[in-house]
Design an enzyme around this catalytic site. Structure first.
Site, PDB file in Angstrom:
ATOM      1  N   LYS A  53     -29.788 -40.388  23.377  1.00  0.00           N
ATOM      2  CA  LYS A  53     -30.917 -41.028  24.057  1.00  0.00           C
ATOM      3  C   LYS A  53     -32.068 -41.254  23.083  1.00  0.00           C
ATOM      4  CE  LYS A  53     -31.376 -39.751  28.407  1.00  0.00           C
ATOM      5  NZ  LYS A  53     -31.586 -38.666  29.390  1.00  0.00           N
ATOM      6  N   ARG A 123     -37.160 -35.443  28.787  1.00  0.00           N
ATOM      7  CA  ARG A 123     -35.763 -35.813  29.038  1.00  0.00           C
ATOM      8  C   ARG A 123     -34.855 -35.157  28.016  1.00  0.00           C
ATOM      9  NH1 ARG A 123     -36.150 -42.230  28.488  1.00  0.00           N
ATOM     10  NH2 ARG A 123     -34.305 -42.223  29.825  1.00  0.00           N
ATOM     11  N   GLY A 132     -24.391 -31.022  33.040  1.00  0.00           N
ATOM     12  CA  GLY A 132     -24.787 -29.628  32.878  1.00  0.00           C
ATOM     13  C   GLY A 132     -26.106 -29.493  32.154  1.00  0.00           C
ATOM     14  N   MET A 134     -30.173 -30.285  31.420  1.00  0.00           N
ATOM     15  CA  MET A 134     -31.302 -30.293  32.343  1.00  0.00           C
ATOM     16  C   MET A 134     -31.669 -31.708  32.772  1.00  0.00           C
ATOM     17  SD  MET A 134     -35.131 -28.930  31.926  1.00  0.00           S
ATOM     18  CE  MET A 134     -35.763 -30.574  31.700  1.00  0.00           C
ATOM     19  N   ARG A 367     -27.293 -47.379  26.025  1.00  0.00           N
ATOM     20  CA  ARG A 367     -26.152 -46.642  25.463  1.00  0.00           C
ATOM     21  C   ARG A 367     -24.889 -47.467  25.656  1.00  0.00           C
ATOM     22  NH1 ARG A 367     -26.383 -42.010  30.057  1.00  0.00           N
ATOM     23  NH2 ARG A 367     -26.465 -43.460  31.771  1.00  0.00           N
ATOM     24  N   HIS A 490      -0.550 -25.869  32.745  1.00  0.00           N
ATOM     25  CA  HIS A 490       0.852 -26.134  32.438  1.00  0.00           C
ATOM     26  C   HIS A 490       1.309 -27.467  33.018  1.00  0.00           C
ATOM     27  CE1 HIS A 490       5.219 -25.809  33.312  1.00  0.00           C
ATOM     28  NE2 HIS A 490       5.259 -25.296  32.101  1.00  0.00           N
ATOM     29  N   ARG A 598      23.227 -50.103  22.596  1.00  0.00           N
ATOM     30  CA  ARG A 598      24.267 -49.071  22.771  1.00  0.00           C
ATOM     31  C   ARG A 598      25.466 -49.712  23.440  1.00  0.00           C
ATOM     32  NH1 ARG A 598      19.694 -47.169  24.928  1.00  0.00           N
ATOM     33  NH2 ARG A 598      18.634 -45.402  23.957  1.00  0.00           N
ATOM     34  N   ARG A 654      25.117 -50.843  17.734  1.00  0.00           N
ATOM     35  CA  ARG A 654      25.705 -49.574  17.303  1.00  0.00           C
ATOM     36  C   ARG A 654      27.130 -49.471  17.819  1.00  0.00           C
ATOM     37  NH1 ARG A 654      23.129 -44.048  19.346  1.00  0.00           N
ATOM     38  NH2 ARG A 654      24.115 -44.715  21.286  1.00  0.00           N
ATOM     39  N   GLU A 789      20.929 -39.526  11.205  1.00  0.00           N
ATOM     40  CA  GLU A 789      20.615 -38.619  12.316  1.00  0.00           C
ATOM     41  C   GLU A 789      21.217 -37.235  12.119  1.00  0.00           C
ATOM     42  OE1 GLU A 789      22.284 -40.201  15.958  1.00  0.00           O
ATOM     43  OE2 GLU A 789      23.865 -41.226  14.852  1.00  0.00           O
ATOM     44  N   SER A 808      18.812 -46.559  10.035  1.00  0.00           N
ATOM     45  CA  SER A 808      18.001 -46.447  11.242  1.00  0.00           C
ATOM     46  C   SER A 808      17.960 -44.973  11.623  1.00  0.00           C
ATOM     47  CB  SER A 808      18.609 -47.273  12.378  1.00  0.00           C
ATOM     48  OG  SER A 808      17.878 -47.031  13.567  1.00  0.00           O
ATOM     49  N   GLY A 810      17.917 -41.990  13.778  1.00  0.00           N
ATOM     50  CA  GLY A 810      18.147 -41.564  15.152  1.00  0.00           C
ATOM     51  C   GLY A 810      17.439 -40.235  15.306  1.00  0.00           C
ATOM     52  N   THR A 811      16.169 -40.305  15.642  1.00  0.00           N
ATOM     53  CA  THR A 811      15.360 -39.080  15.561  1.00  0.00           C
ATOM     54  C   THR A 811      15.634 -38.106  16.694  1.00  0.00           C
ATOM     55  OG1 THR A 811      13.593 -40.433  16.475  1.00  0.00           O
ATOM     56  CG2 THR A 811      13.473 -39.908  14.132  1.00  0.00           C
ATOM     57  N   ASN A 812      16.301 -38.552  17.758  1.00  0.00           N
ATOM     58  CA  ASN A 812      16.645 -37.570  18.803  1.00  0.00           C
ATOM     59  C   ASN A 812      17.656 -36.570  18.247  1.00  0.00           C
ATOM     60  OD1 ASN A 812      15.086 -39.226  20.313  1.00  0.00           O
ATOM     61  ND2 ASN A 812      16.699 -39.931  21.679  1.00  0.00           N
ATOM     62  N   ASP A 813      18.764 -37.095  17.719  1.00  0.00           N
ATOM     63  CA  ASP A 813      19.755 -36.193  17.142  1.00  0.00           C
ATOM     64  C   ASP A 813      19.223 -35.507  15.886  1.00  0.00           C
ATOM     65  OD1 ASP A 813      22.126 -35.921  18.654  1.00  0.00           O
ATOM     66  OD2 ASP A 813      22.603 -38.026  18.258  1.00  0.00           O
ATOM     67  N   CYS A 876      15.135 -45.666  15.755  1.00  0.00           N
ATOM     68  CA  CYS A 876      15.528 -46.102  17.093  1.00  0.00           C
ATOM     69  C   CYS A 876      15.504 -44.962  18.094  1.00  0.00           C
ATOM     70  CB  CYS A 876      16.897 -46.768  17.061  1.00  0.00           C
ATOM     71  SG  CYS A 876      18.214 -45.654  16.552  1.00  0.00           S
ATOM     72  N   TYR A 896      10.373 -51.239  10.441  1.00  0.00           N
ATOM     73  CA  TYR A 896      10.118 -51.459  11.857  1.00  0.00           C
ATOM     74  C   TYR A 896      10.286 -50.161  12.630  1.00  0.00           C
ATOM     75  CZ  TYR A 896      15.136 -51.125  12.533  1.00  0.00           C
ATOM     76  OH  TYR A 896      16.414 -50.647  12.560  1.00  0.00           O
TER      77      TYR A 896
END
Ligand code: ADP
Ligand code: MG
Ligand code: MG
Length: 926
Positions: A53, A123, A132, A134, A367, A490, A598, A654, A789, A808, A810-813, A876, A896
């Protein structure tokens, strides 16, 4: 000894003097240059020193905008006050008095002088606006004498008494901490006694009476009288602001919002201007553009003859700001001119407060305006077109989370308003994870999962709070609702991580887990009945509300912004799509290729599965060949459709990946059937079933995900992938002949050693060449490559790149195998606990674990490119749609990222953000 102590104490005191006396605790609004010099020219640091302010008021003053004279006591003074045991730091008060003198000179008024009194407001204002803190106290400096003086001066006793009673009331409640009720009740009683309905009916005498009543309330609650001495009023108000910084509400908010305590709050002392001096005066608030839609049109409201918060308090009906063009044309013109200037100056939509005193406009605050995601996008694009900001700035302003919220299904405003009108608003909680969802409620995770999976219901899981045991239910549900907990509970953490809409802490809900029902707002909802939750606002409704799916094609501003993002990004965004319709959608969303098709999905279709099973079970090569020949045309038409949809763009296909048993009937079920038939003496078809059962038993693996699948299966049964490659290239040739530009890339999954590729790839390349020859197509852009992978593949990427033309990830595996976690088991059991305990910072299946998995990726890119400099690298796995992981892919030099079609817009924005943050990095050809 005494001597030494004395010297030590003295030098300590001298250092204290040195540090503090020379320090500037107070800055006039005209001293913004000094503040900047002190902070080394950083505007962000000036905002830290003077608060948002104060910095805004000073900056407006510098720009020649009419701001009432005033000054700011710094956040450093606040910190020193708190550190020094609630004492103003040495020298501060003297600086306040000196600054006050300057304000008196500027205004020609004098603080406490009945002949021409200066009044001020006090102010609070921290660096970030923060609940919270004043509340503001207006009209400081009024007392019995100055009030009398002002009556003489203005000839307006009603105005003066009204202002005075406001001071006594605000001072009592805000500074002295007396509850509002005694003041409000007294006024209500008085008006009732007089037969008034509105405050406007109160006369000068009435307000004078209220001043007396309010003073008596202070005396009664505090045992002392309202301080008449103006400087005393000012110092008490200043102290109250500093105190409020360490108040419980402020501390709680800072904890929740992760704001450090040592920021401190500033105090702004501002010459009062009066909007309540008659009908040539007024006060208002405005946004320079529409904060919900972004439309470039001033949106605000004002009230004639009113002061301070009257506008927002809703006591009287306000008028839209544009009406000022009728009531006060000159002021309106000036106001529009000033706000346009402020927007230009800050290059941001502003949220302003203003007051008109007898026809003169004063600006009291400016602001950056809070706004919706839709408004953010429109304002950013408009401001580029207006020449205010660059495309880069526009792209960096819009956050990926905002885009996420914009692209989720939502309840449109009309739907929510109608539901509220119909009394369907059920509860309100914390908006923990965006998105809207309607569903039938279930009170435990097992039932929720069962109803969702087996009965295909839309489920909202409701619990008082959730625990790690509940995660499977939350994942199966369309939405999650709890009555306890906050934004970091959670339930909230899990829901955000998995993109499930979620409202937590809807505390007005009474959940009865025994009776399987909940009650809120006088309405009881039983298990299995419908509710709707809005994770964006935290609202809960009874019944089913219609969700609206955002239509990207109609969001023209967003499309513009995303095109700019593409021009900034180095990474391309491709999509994972198995079917032509997905591919077309991906393309509409801006995908520049298919990063993963796939092929196994194609085998599951009812017309094909029996052929697939026949092929798997065949003992006789001729039978197998016949089955494969039957499958070939299906596959060919699948691929043709994809190539057609992606005309001009690469398509990565694939080869078959999962273990064969996934295509077979469930072993247990089949066993039951066989046993039943045997018991009942049924013979028809029994022999076939027994053979099938024996075959499935023989295929049983104790750990199929690490068993016969991927390239291993191709080596074990090459005929299948040979058929696939033939189908790919026949389709490619056919489409090429139609004039479609086809760029097929054949991807071999689950390579662990280069020897596997050396075994299979040349066979497949031979088939490709053969098909080209058969079809008489001599030029086709194609590639053969592999997924990375398995950790061993990443580690030996240099060898693999000698054969593979692209990688490529395969980041899951790769994540499963690097951590040694099975994803399903981890997410069901221990992952949430690990994140809660800080053992893992984030779920590594959502966000790439840079230190481990990421290191393997980096190594693979570097080693692969050392051997094959133009190696194409992509990702991928699901991480391809996660902004943090996309940033990492940018850093390691991917070409990519490929993600689900719906995530493509978010990925495009994230790719641009990464380029803006880190530069173009290793420039690859696009
Ligand atoms: P908040 O942060 O809650 O908006 P402000 O400090 O901005 O608190 O002030 C509350 C109200 O009082 C606003 O409407 C503001 O415009 C008004 N106000 C503050 N100072 C003055 C002043 N010096 N003269 C007139 N009105 C004021
Ligand atoms: Mg304000
Ligand atoms: Mg895999």
């Amino acid at each position: 000894m005494f001597h030494l102590d004395y010297i030590a104490a003295l030098s300590g005191w001298l250092i204290f003097k040195e540090q503090n006396v020379s320090k500037q605790w107070v800055y006039l609004f005209t001293e913004v240059a000094q503040a900047e010099a002190y902070k080394g020219g950083s505007w962000d640091a000036v905002r830290g020193l003077l608060g948002g302010k104060g910095a805004g008021l000073a900056d407006m003053t510098r720009a020649g905008v009419p701001v009432p004279p005033g000054f700011t006591i710094t956040t450093e003074a606040c910190n020193a006050y708190v550190a020094g045991g609630d004492k103003f730091p040495e020298g501060m008060w003297d600086q306040v008095l000196a600054a006050l003198k300057k304000v008196e000179e500027a205004t020609g008024k004098k603080f406490g002088d009945p002949a021409n009194p200066l009044l001020v407001s006090c102010r609070s204002g921290a660096k970030f606006s923060m609940p919270g803190m004043m509340d503001t106290v207006l009209n400081i400096g009024l007392n019995d004498e100055t009030a009398a003086g002002m009556v003489k001066l203005t000839g307006n006793p009603r105005f003066v008494n009204d202002s005075y009673r406001r001071l006594v009331e605000m001072f009592g409640s805000v500074v002295l901490g007396i509850p509002d009720e005694p003041f409000e009740d007294a006024l209500k009683e008085y008006k009732a006694h007089k037969g008034y309905k509105l405050d406007t009916e109160m006369t000068a005498e009435d307000w004078q009476a209220m001043v007396g009543t309010f003073k008596a309330i202070i005396k009664k609650h505090k045992g002392f009288v309202f301080p008449q001495e103006p400087l005393k009023q000012l110092s008490l108000a200043t102290e109250a602001v500093f105190h409020s910084w360490m108040g419980k509400k402020a501390i709680d908010y800072r904890r929740a919002a992760n704001i450090p305590d040592d920021l401190g709050t500033a105090v702004n002392i501002v010459t009062m201007v009066f909007g309540n001096m008659g009908n040539d005066s007024g006060t208002g608030v405005a946004f320079t553009r529409n904060p919900s839609t972004g439309e470039k049109k001033m949106m605000g409201e004002y009230l004639l003859n009113a002061q301070g918060e009257d506008v927002v308090a809703g006591i009287r009906n306000t008028d839209p700001v544009e009406n000022m063009s009728q009531t006060m044309p000159d002021v309106y013109k000036q106001f529009m001119e000033i706000t346009a200037r402020l927007e230009k100056h800050y290059k941001e939509m502003q949220d302003v407060e203003f007051t008109i005193e007898r026809g003169k406009l004063w600006m009291l605050q400016t602001r950056t305006a809070k706004r919706t995601a839709a408004s953010e996008v429109k304002v950013a694009v408009d401001m580029v077109n207006e020449g205010l900001i660059t495309k880069e700035e526009a792209v960096s302003r819009v956050k990926t989370e905002q885009l996420d919220a914009l692209l989720h299904p939502y309840f449109d405003e009309a739907t929510m308003k109608a539901a509220e009108k119909a009394g369907k608003l059920y509860a309100k909680g914390v908006n923990a994870s965006p998105g809207a969802a309607s569903g039938q409620i279930y009170f435990d995770a097992d039932t929720a999962e069962k109803m969702a999976k087996e009965h295909k219901q839309s489920v909202i899981m409701v619990r008082p709070f959730t625990k790690p045991d509940d995660v499977h239910g939350m994942l199966a549900a369309k939405g999650v609702l709890t009555s306890e907990g906050g934004a970091s509970s959670h339930a909230a953490v899990v829901a955000r991580q998995f993109g499930v809409p979620c409202v937590v802490g809807a505390s007005m809900m009474q959940i009865d887990l025994e009776k399987r029902l909940m009650t809120s707002n006088g309405i009881t909802v039983k298990e299995g009945e419908w509710i709707s939750i809005d994770g964006a606002t935290g609202k809960v409704f009874v019944g089913e509300l219609k969700t609206t799916n955002p239509n990207l094609e109609e969001m023209t501003d967003l499309l513009t912004l995303l095109n700019w993002a593409d021009s900034i990004a180095r990474l391309q965004v491709w999509a994972n799509s198995d079917y032509p319709q997905d591919a077309r959608r991906a393309r509409k969303f801006g995908a520049k290729g298919i990063g993963l098709c796939r092929t196994e999905h194609m085998f599951f279709e009812p017309a094909r599965l029996p052929i697939v099973q026949r092929m798997i079970l065949a003992k006789d090569p001729a039978v197998q060949k016949a089955a494969l020949d039957e499958l070939l045309p299906f596959q060919r038409s699948d691929f043709a459709g994809l190539f057609n949809a992606m005309d001009g763009y690469p398509v990565i296909i694939r080869l078959i990946d999962p273990p064969m048993h996934e295509f077979m009937p469930d072993e247990e079920k089949l066993f039951e059937e066989v046993v039943t038939m045997r018991v009942q003496g049924e013979t028809k078809g029994l022999a076939e079933k027994e053979t099938l059962l024996a075959a499935i038993k023989a295929m049983h693996e104790s750990n199929p995900m690490m068993g016969l699948r991927g390239v291993r299966l191709s080596i074990y049964m090459p005929e299948l992938v040979e058929m696939q490659v033939r189908a790919i290239f026949e389709a490619a040739c056919d489409e090429t002949k139609k004039g479609i530009v086809v760029k097929p890339e054949v991807m071999i999954p689950l390579t662990g050693t280069v020897k596997e590729l050396e075994w299979i790839q040349p066979r497949l390349v031979r088939i490709a060449k053969q098909v080209l020859e058969e079809k008489g197509v001599d030029k086709l852009n194609y590639k053969f490559g592999t997924m990375i992978e398995i950790p061993r593949a990443a580690v030996t990427a240099g060898e693999i790149a000698a054969v593979a033309e692209f990688f490529s990830f395969g980041t899951n595996d790769l994540t499963q195998m690097t951590f040694g976690y099975s994803r399903d088991d981890a997410e069901r059991n221990f992952l949430v606990k690990y994140v809660e305990e800080g053992i893992l910072v984030k779920n590594p299946f959502q966000t790439i674990d840079r230190a481990g998995v990421g290191k393997l990726m980096q190594m693979a890119v570097n080693d692969g490119r050392a051997v094959r400099p133009n190696l194409e690298v992509g990702i991928c796995g699901e991480h391809g749609g996660d902004p943090d992981s996309i940033e990492f892919c940018h850093l390691i030099g991917n070409n990519y990222v490929s993600c689900s079609p719906f995530r493509v817009p978010i990925a495009r924005l994230a790719a641009a953000h990464a380029a803006l943050k880190h530069g173009k990095g290793l420039v690859q050809d696009k």
